[in-house]
Motif scaffolding. Structure first.
Motif, mmCIF file in Angstrom:
data_model
loop_
_atom_site.group_PDB
_atom_site.id
_atom_site.type_symbol
_atom_site.label_atom_id
_atom_site.label_comp_id
_atom_site.label_asym_id
_atom_site.label_seq_id
_atom_site.Cartn_x
_atom_site.Cartn_y
_atom_site.Cartn_z
ATOM 1 N N THR A 155 0.801 -1.236 0.000
ATOM 2 C CA THR A 155 0.000 0.000 0.000
ATOM 3 C C THR A 155 0.824 1.272 0.000
ATOM 4 O O THR A 155 0.321 2.339 -0.359
ATOM 5 C CB THR A 155 -0.922 0.040 1.229
ATOM 6 N N GLY A 156 2.073 1.197 0.459
ATOM 7 C CA GLY A 156 2.883 2.403 0.595
ATOM 8 C C GLY A 156 2.505 3.255 1.797
ATOM 9 O O GLY A 156 3.014 4.371 1.937
ATOM 10 N N LYS A 157 1.648 2.761 2.675
ATOM 11 C CA LYS A 157 1.225 3.520 3.852
ATOM 12 C C LYS A 157 2.211 3.277 4.997
ATOM 13 O O LYS A 157 2.341 2.162 5.507
ATOM 14 C CB LYS A 157 -0.186 3.117 4.272
ATOM 15 N N GLN A 158 2.886 4.334 5.417
ATOM 16 C CA GLN A 158 3.933 4.194 6.412
ATOM 17 C C GLN A 158 3.417 3.736 7.772
ATOM 18 O O GLN A 158 4.191 3.212 8.581
ATOM 19 C CB GLN A 158 4.690 5.508 6.561
ATOM 20 N N ALA A 159 2.132 3.907 8.013
ATOM 21 C CA ALA A 159 1.583 3.443 9.295
ATOM 22 C C ALA A 159 1.836 1.951 9.482
ATOM 23 O O ALA A 159 2.083 1.497 10.609
ATOM 24 C CB ALA A 159 0.083 3.734 9.360
#
Length: 398
Positions: free
Chosen positions: A117-121
């Protein structure tokens, strides 16, 4: 080793991203000249392919991603339960045994979610779980310590490898503390000698050793894992070219025909693809097939082709067990006509190499894999391999 800026942008889903560098070929002595990252079971090319397939809604990747993203392991705010000591007795482990396995799978799941997703979370969640364990973990104890360390050590290494290669905000001293944990709380157990144990133990232990060697960039550890693979796999899965009897477990005391028959759970007839634990149950055969493939796949990403030595043996084992897992009746000569069909989602990695890279025909294995997809996790050390490895040769070659 942190990935190059180009590799980082690829894995972080930056659109104008240059392709990753070519895969390094094997060194003359059969060890990698330089370790490739990410390169534990899954390589950068495979991750890019999986990400594209998920984004396009292609199957089986889309369903595999949905299964992963809705699992408890991908939850925001996942709560780890680290312990200083994990005490695991056969079939009667402490709650810490389950927590450790779950938390390692959660760290790997969050790392894959970050990659997809590329979501750093998600990367932050993976780091938080790993940091929680490395802050306190010291040892494994009791009689299942080697196996527990193997299952979790291999998964921790996959998670750490993916995060360290693609998320530069996981920094020292946290990274060094995690590496220290692997060396002190896992390596002594997974490097132990267990020649007369059921073979799934040493294969799982070798999987962990190989996985950790890449993350730790330890050539000596890598070489030891290669040697164990080459000795144990032929002693676990039988081929008629071995002779009338299976190869004895390397370094052990089991050698006579009667001892071998007992070790192979009462089996006296040996045919291509039979495994040492076939007559125990197919669950442990599945563990062994998965571990064997993990070792060979990780070596492949490092430019060392372990598959070449055992492709025929591995293919025969997969076809033999897939046929019976799918429901073929067991003849009397096989386990007295009684088999336990309990194989999990364990074949994607090996099938991907043998079928999609080597173009071997494996019809029974293909039928079983398609029936099992999308593969999830076994709760031990296999996780999300339909997503990462299905029909996905990757860009590298050994």
């Amino acid at each position: 080793m942190i990935a190059t800026a180009a590799a980082l942008c690829c894995l972080a889903l930056v659109p104008a991203c240059a392709p990753s560098s070519p895969h390094a070929g094997p060194a003359a002595d059969g060890r990698p000249a330089a370790f490739q990252h990410p390169g534990v079971v899954v390589g950068a090319g495979q991750l890019r392919t999986a990400r594209k397939m998920v984004a396009a809604g292609r199957e089986p990747w889309a369903s595999a991603f949905r299964r992963m993203s809705t699992s408890k392991y991908a939850a925001a705010g996942y709560t780890p339960h680290p312990s200083a000591t994990v005490a695991c007795r056969s079939n009667h482990g402490t709650p810490a045994c389950v927590f450790e396995r779950d938390d390692a799978i959660a760290a790997y799941t969050q790392a894959l979610m970050w990659s997809m997703t590329g979501k750093q979370a998600y990367a932050r969640e993976a780091v938080r779980i790993m940091d929680a364990w490395s802050a306190v973990m010291k040892r494994h104890t009791l009689n299942d310590s080697d196996l527990q360390a193997a299952w979790t050590g291999s998964t921790w290494a996959r998670a750490a490898e993916l995060v360290h290669a693609t998320y530069p905000r996981w920094r020292e001293p946290a990274v060094m503390r995690f590496k220290w944990m692997l060396r002190k709380a896992y390596l002594p157990d997974v490097a132990a000698k267990v020649p007369d144990y059921n073979g799934n133990w040493e294969l799982a232990m070798t999987d962990a050793e190989m996985s950790m060697s890449v993350f730790l960039e330890d050539h000596t550890m890598f070489d030891h894992a290669v040697s164990r693979f080459r000795a144990r796999v032929p002693a676990y899965f039988y081929l008629s070219s071995d002779g009338k009897l299976p190869k004895p477990p390397p370094g052990g005391t089991i050698k006579s025909p009667d001892q071998l028959a007992t070790y192979w759970f009462g089996q006296h007839t040996y045919v291509d693809g039979l495994g040492q634990e076939t007559c125990r149950n197919f669950m442990h055969i599945g563990y062994s097939l998965a571990a064997t493939a993990h070792i060979a796949e990780t070596a492949w990403h490092q430019g060392v082709d372990l598959y070449a030595q055992e492709a025929k043996r591995l293919g025969a084992a997969m076809e033999f067990h897939a046929r019976y897992q799918l429901g073929a009746p067991a003849p009397k000569w096989l386990c007295g006509g009684k088999i336990t069909r309990t194989m999990g989602p364990d074949l994607e990695v090996a099938y991907n190499h043998l079928h999609n890279r080597l173009h071997m025909a494996l019809p029974e294995t293909e039928r079983l894999i398609k029936k099992q997809r999308p593969g999830g996790t076994d709760g031990l050390f296999v996780a999300w391999e339909t997503l990462t490895n299905a029909d996905n040769p990757g860009s590298g070659k050994a």
